[in-house]
Design an enzyme around this catalytic site. Structure first.
Site, PDB file in Angstrom:
ATOM      1  N   ASN A 127      28.272 -31.551  39.336  1.00  0.00           N
ATOM      2  CA  ASN A 127      28.964 -30.781  38.818  1.00  0.00           C
ATOM      3  C   ASN A 127      30.292 -31.190  39.200  1.00  0.00           C
ATOM      4  OD1 ASN A 127      27.051 -29.156  37.252  1.00  0.00           O
ATOM      5  ND2 ASN A 127      26.823 -27.778  38.942  1.00  0.00           N
ATOM      6  N   HIS A 149      22.391 -32.300  42.771  1.00  0.00           N
ATOM      7  CA  HIS A 149      21.324 -31.172  42.455  1.00  0.00           C
ATOM      8  C   HIS A 149      20.163 -32.009  42.036  1.00  0.00           C
ATOM      9  CE1 HIS A 149      23.997 -27.423  42.119  1.00  0.00           C
ATOM     10  NE2 HIS A 149      24.887 -28.159  41.817  1.00  0.00           N
ATOM     11  N   HIS A 188      28.173 -33.018  45.969  1.00  0.00           N
ATOM     12  CA  HIS A 188      26.743 -33.027  46.116  1.00  0.00           C
ATOM     13  C   HIS A 188      26.073 -33.353  44.996  1.00  0.00           C
ATOM     14  CE1 HIS A 188      28.478 -29.235  45.002  1.00  0.00           C
ATOM     15  NE2 HIS A 188      27.446 -28.745  44.231  1.00  0.00           N
ATOM     16  N   ASP A 197      18.459 -25.210  47.729  1.00  0.00           N
ATOM     17  CA  ASP A 197      19.665 -24.363  47.045  1.00  0.00           C
ATOM     18  C   ASP A 197      19.323 -22.882  47.273  1.00  0.00           C
ATOM     19  OD1 ASP A 197      21.866 -24.835  44.794  1.00  0.00           O
ATOM     20  OD2 ASP A 197      21.361 -23.023  45.034  1.00  0.00           O
ATOM     21  N   ILE A 198      20.489 -22.261  47.739  1.00  0.00           N
ATOM     22  CA  ILE A 198      20.318 -20.628  48.100  1.00  0.00           C
ATOM     23  C   ILE A 198      19.721 -19.718  46.818  1.00  0.00           C
ATOM     24  CG2 ILE A 198      22.651 -20.116  47.813  1.00  0.00           C
ATOM     25  CD1 ILE A 198      22.219 -18.777  50.610  1.00  0.00           C
ATOM     26  N   GLY A 254      31.738 -26.355  36.149  1.00  0.00           N
ATOM     27  CA  GLY A 254      31.512 -25.140  37.027  1.00  0.00           C
ATOM     28  C   GLY A 254      31.288 -25.608  38.675  1.00  0.00           C
ATOM     29  N   GLN A 255      31.926 -26.656  38.940  1.00  0.00           N
ATOM     30  CA  GLN A 255      31.589 -27.042  40.609  1.00  0.00           C
ATOM     31  C   GLN A 255      32.113 -25.787  41.602  1.00  0.00           C
ATOM     32  OE1 GLN A 255      33.579 -30.433  41.932  1.00  0.00           O
ATOM     33  NE2 GLN A 255      32.765 -30.279  43.824  1.00  0.00           N
TER      34      GLN A 255
HETATM   35  P1  AMP Z   1      28.008 -26.405  42.290  1.00  0.00           P
HETATM   36  O1  AMP Z   1      28.229 -25.563  41.285  1.00  0.00           O
HETATM   37  O2  AMP Z   1      27.509 -27.879  41.917  1.00  0.00           O
HETATM   38  O3  AMP Z   1      29.266 -26.593  43.387  1.00  0.00           O
HETATM   39  O4  AMP Z   1      26.874 -26.036  42.938  1.00  0.00           O
HETATM   40  C1  AMP Z   1      26.811 -25.230  44.332  1.00  0.00           C
HETATM   41  C2  AMP Z   1      25.554 -24.875  44.823  1.00  0.00           C
HETATM   42  O5  AMP Z   1      25.329 -24.583  46.013  1.00  0.00           O
HETATM   43  C3  AMP Z   1      25.196 -23.538  43.917  1.00  0.00           C
HETATM   44  O6  AMP Z   1      23.677 -24.063  43.226  1.00  0.00           O
HETATM   45  C4  AMP Z   1      24.795 -22.593  45.176  1.00  0.00           C
HETATM   46  O7  AMP Z   1      23.708 -21.886  44.773  1.00  0.00           O
HETATM   47  C5  AMP Z   1      24.666 -23.667  46.318  1.00  0.00           C
HETATM   48  N1  AMP Z   1      24.805 -23.161  47.615  1.00  0.00           N
HETATM   49  C6  AMP Z   1      25.999 -22.085  48.068  1.00  0.00           C
HETATM   50  N2  AMP Z   1      25.909 -21.717  49.146  1.00  0.00           N
HETATM   51  C7  AMP Z   1      24.751 -22.189  49.648  1.00  0.00           C
HETATM   52  C8  AMP Z   1      24.103 -22.059  50.904  1.00  0.00           C
HETATM   53  N3  AMP Z   1      24.675 -21.386  51.962  1.00  0.00           N
HETATM   54  N4  AMP Z   1      22.878 -22.785  50.989  1.00  0.00           N
HETATM   55  C9  AMP Z   1      22.293 -23.400  50.028  1.00  0.00           C
HETATM   56  N5  AMP Z   1      23.109 -23.465  48.736  1.00  0.00           N
HETATM   57  C10 AMP Z   1      24.163 -22.947  48.503  1.00  0.00           C
END
Ligand code: AMP
Length: 117
Positions: free
Chosen positions: A90, A105, A103, A33-34, A96-97
């Site tokens: 999520n 986590h 995906h 995760d970024i 908070g998606q």
């Molecule tokens: P969600 O809130 O479950 O939709 O989670 C989306 C996740 O994607 C968040 O934890 C972000 O930090 C992560 N995210 C967004 N952009 C990127 C990216 N380019 N590379 C890796 N993770 C990302």
């Protein structure tokens, strides 16, 4: 392979956005995760652009099983299978998606006292 032009995860899969790949196969991939909220914070992502849990479960329950198996393998690879980890999905606004591409986590590496990913 269904893919959305503006979807971050579809763009990562197509190498249009950089990411650190931890695993990739025909059906899915895993990245860091970024914006990690714990020392280990991985995302396990199907390549097909399912928008949410219901879509993937209705269309391909075996793929859901594959994603869970991969999460198990990743927990071992990161040596957190014994100390503990949390898998989070999520789904929708109240959860908070942020990215509308299904995906999971994988969170680990500390006491996970907080309720969200
Ligand atoms: P969600 O809130 O479950 O939709 O989670 C989306 C996740 O994607 C968040 O934890 C972000 O930090 C992560 N995210 C967004 N952009 C990127 C990216 N380019 N590379 C890796 N993770 C990302």
């Amino acid at each position: 392979m269904n893919s959305e032009t503006n979807c971050v995860f579809c763009r990562i899969d197509k190498s249009e956005i950089e990411a650190q790949f931890l695993h990739t196969d025909e059906f899915c991939f895993a990245i860091n995760d970024i914006n990690p909220v714990s020392p280990v914070h991985l995302l396990v992502i199907p390549k097909f652009h399912y928008r949410n849990f219901k879509e993937i479960l209705d269309d391909d329950p075996k793929l859901v099983s594959h994603l869970f198996s991969l999460s198990d393998q990743l927990s071992k690879a990161h040596r957190v299978d014994q100390t503990g980890f949390r898998l989070v999905i999520n789904q929708g606004g109240d959860a908070g998606q942020e990215i509308e591409h299904f995906h999971m986590h994988l969170l680990a590496g500390q006491q996970l006292d907080f309720p969200s990913a």
